[in-house]
Design a protein around this motif. Structure first.
Motif, PDB file in Angstrom:
ATOM      1  N   HIS A   1     -10.234  -2.777  -1.970  1.00  0.00           N
ATOM      2  CA  HIS A   1     -11.130  -2.092  -1.043  1.00  0.00           C
ATOM      3  C   HIS A   1     -11.960  -1.056  -1.808  1.00  0.00           C
ATOM      4  O   HIS A   1     -11.498  -0.459  -2.787  1.00  0.00           O
ATOM      5  CB  HIS A   1     -10.323  -1.349   0.026  1.00  0.00           C
ATOM      6  CG  HIS A   1      -9.565  -2.249   0.955  1.00  0.00           C
ATOM      7  ND1 HIS A   1     -10.091  -2.730   2.141  1.00  0.00           N
ATOM      8  CD2 HIS A   1      -8.304  -2.756   0.876  1.00  0.00           C
ATOM      9  CE1 HIS A   1      -9.187  -3.480   2.759  1.00  0.00           C
ATOM     10  NE2 HIS A   1      -8.079  -3.511   2.004  1.00  0.00           N
TER      11      HIS A   1
ATOM     12  N   HIS B   1      -7.550  -8.730  -2.973  1.00  0.00           N
ATOM     13  CA  HIS B   1      -8.771  -7.945  -2.785  1.00  0.00           C
ATOM     14  C   HIS B   1      -8.557  -6.498  -3.175  1.00  0.00           C
ATOM     15  O   HIS B   1      -7.428  -5.994  -3.198  1.00  0.00           O
ATOM     16  CB  HIS B   1      -9.229  -8.020  -1.332  1.00  0.00           C
ATOM     17  CG  HIS B   1      -8.239  -7.425  -0.369  1.00  0.00           C
ATOM     18  ND1 HIS B   1      -7.106  -8.093   0.046  1.00  0.00           N
ATOM     19  CD2 HIS B   1      -8.204  -6.208   0.239  1.00  0.00           C
ATOM     20  CE1 HIS B   1      -6.414  -7.332   0.878  1.00  0.00           C
ATOM     21  NE2 HIS B   1      -7.058  -6.167   1.001  1.00  0.00           N
TER      22      HIS B   1
ATOM     23  N   TYR C   1       0.844  -1.196   0.000  1.00  0.00           N
ATOM     24  CA  TYR C   1       0.000   0.000   0.000  1.00  0.00           C
ATOM     25  C   TYR C   1       0.877   1.243   0.000  1.00  0.00           C
ATOM     26  O   TYR C   1       1.964   1.252   0.583  1.00  0.00           O
ATOM     27  CB  TYR C   1      -0.885   0.040   1.255  1.00  0.00           C
ATOM     28  CG  TYR C   1      -2.062  -0.910   1.203  1.00  0.00           C
ATOM     29  CD1 TYR C   1      -3.189  -0.603   0.450  1.00  0.00           C
ATOM     30  CD2 TYR C   1      -2.055  -2.090   1.929  1.00  0.00           C
ATOM     31  CE1 TYR C   1      -4.280  -1.469   0.412  1.00  0.00           C
ATOM     32  CE2 TYR C   1      -3.141  -2.961   1.893  1.00  0.00           C
ATOM     33  CZ  TYR C   1      -4.250  -2.638   1.138  1.00  0.00           C
ATOM     34  OH  TYR C   1      -5.313  -3.495   1.103  1.00  0.00           O
TER      35      TYR C   1
ATOM     36  N   TYR D   1      -0.556  -9.740   0.362  1.00  0.00           N
ATOM     37  CA  TYR D   1       0.259  -9.452   1.544  1.00  0.00           C
ATOM     38  C   TYR D   1      -0.164 -10.407   2.647  1.00  0.00           C
ATOM     39  O   TYR D   1      -1.268 -10.984   2.603  1.00  0.00           O
ATOM     40  CB  TYR D   1       0.171  -7.977   1.961  1.00  0.00           C
ATOM     41  CG  TYR D   1      -1.202  -7.450   2.318  1.00  0.00           C
ATOM     42  CD1 TYR D   1      -1.669  -7.480   3.631  1.00  0.00           C
ATOM     43  CD2 TYR D   1      -2.019  -6.882   1.352  1.00  0.00           C
ATOM     44  CE1 TYR D   1      -2.903  -6.963   3.971  1.00  0.00           C
ATOM     45  CE2 TYR D   1      -3.248  -6.358   1.666  1.00  0.00           C
ATOM     46  CZ  TYR D   1      -3.702  -6.408   2.984  1.00  0.00           C
ATOM     47  OH  TYR D   1      -4.936  -5.903   3.307  1.00  0.00           O
TER      48      TYR D   1
ATOM     49  N   ARG E   1      -3.911 -11.972   4.072  1.00  0.00           N
ATOM     50  CA  ARG E   1      -5.081 -11.633   3.258  1.00  0.00           C
ATOM     51  C   ARG E   1      -5.018 -12.312   1.890  1.00  0.00           C
ATOM     52  O   ARG E   1      -3.945 -12.540   1.343  1.00  0.00           O
ATOM     53  CB  ARG E   1      -5.157 -10.110   3.031  1.00  0.00           C
ATOM     54  CG  ARG E   1      -5.447  -9.268   4.264  1.00  0.00           C
ATOM     55  CD  ARG E   1      -6.752  -9.633   4.993  1.00  0.00           C
ATOM     56  NE  ARG E   1      -7.888  -9.929   4.123  1.00  0.00           N
ATOM     57  CZ  ARG E   1      -8.710  -9.013   3.601  1.00  0.00           C
ATOM     58  NH1 ARG E   1      -8.502  -7.735   3.840  1.00  0.00           N
ATOM     59  NH2 ARG E   1      -9.719  -9.382   2.852  1.00  0.00           N
TER      60      ARG E   1
HETATM   61 FE    FE Z   1      -6.274  -4.591   2.238  1.00  0.00          FE
END
Ligand code: FE
Length: 250
Positions: free
Chosen positions: A195, A193, A158, A187, A190
């Motif tokens: 968000h 995905h 991120y 990562y 998780r």
């Molecule tokens: Fe995330």
């Protein structure tokens, strides 16, 4: 008499002019070969015999400082088709229930730039178009719905200092949105995905996530919800995922 003299002068001048014109025409008729001898300052090699004598310099001739990349600013991993050519067919919306809410997580940054593409110069990854409708509980499209996307880059990172892989947009008059991005990386802890926050004008904000089919980590991710899997197809333009958001409009 003066008039006659003048007339004669005019006739003489006209005759002379005709002679001069004829000479000029004759000269011009023989001139083209001479024109080929005019050096073209832009040519780097001698022109071929059948090349027109005057070659206009190209208006977009590449120079050492001009950009050499005319394709979208992505790496070769990302198909170079322009976004404008991507117009995915969308199935008739199925509005069986509201889109489930999901945790925002620790990586949301507000006040994102408005843009429909998150791809920037030098990015790597697999190009992905995520598209669909924003609908209300009655399956009616919500024009001008706000959608704010954030995700990791191709490497699962991120950008928590800036707005890389972050951006918001508004659905069109038919409630349709389209995001151009890359397939988010993984990562620890998780599955893959994206968000998203979605909001009808003056409505409540839905915070959720979109998932991908066939991901091994879907089964081990405690947050994962199969109701949030996009329908993903592989096309010549890259991956095209479709997902409809069904939200409360008020
Ligand atoms: Fe995330």
């Amino acid at each position: 008499m003066r008039r006659d003299t003048t007339t004669n002068r005019h006739r003489f001048a006209a005759w002379c002019g005709g002679i001069v014109s004829a000479l000029m025409l004759a000269a011009c008729g023989a001139a083209p070969i001479a024109q080929t001898a005019v050096p073209n300052p832009t040519a780097t090699t001698a022109p071929a015999a059948n090349v027109p004598p005057t070659i206009a310099p190209p208006t977009t001739a590449p120079t050492a400082s001009a950009p050499t990349v005319t394709q979208p600013p992505v790496t070769t991993d990302i198909p170079a088709a322009p976004t404008a050519t991507v117009e995915a067919e969308l199935p008739v919306p199925d509005c069986s229930g509201l889109t489930p809410a999901q945790t925002e997580g620790p990586y949301y940054t507000p006040d994102t730039p408005e843009r429909t593409s998150l791809i920037e110069l030098g990015m790597t990854g697999t190009r992905l178009i995520l598209t669909g409708y924003v609908l209300d509980a009655n399956c009616q499209p919500i024009a001008n719905a706000w959608l704010d996307f954030w995700q990791t880059d191709d490497e699962g990172e991120y950008d928590n200092a800036g707005y890389v892989m972050r951006g918001h947009q508004f659905a069109d008059a038919n409630g349709r949105y389209q995001l151009e991005t890359v397939l988010p990386g993984l990562y620890p802890g998780r599955t893959r995905h994206i968000h998203v926050k979605v909001q009808a004008p003056d409505g409540p904000i839905l915070t959720s996530q979109v998932y991908f089919p066939g991901e091994p980590a879907n089964t081990s991710d405690g947050i994962f919800d199969s109701a949030l899997i996009a329908d993903v197809q592989t096309t010549a333009d890259g991956l095209i995922g479709t997902f409809n958001f069904v939200i409360n409009a008020k």
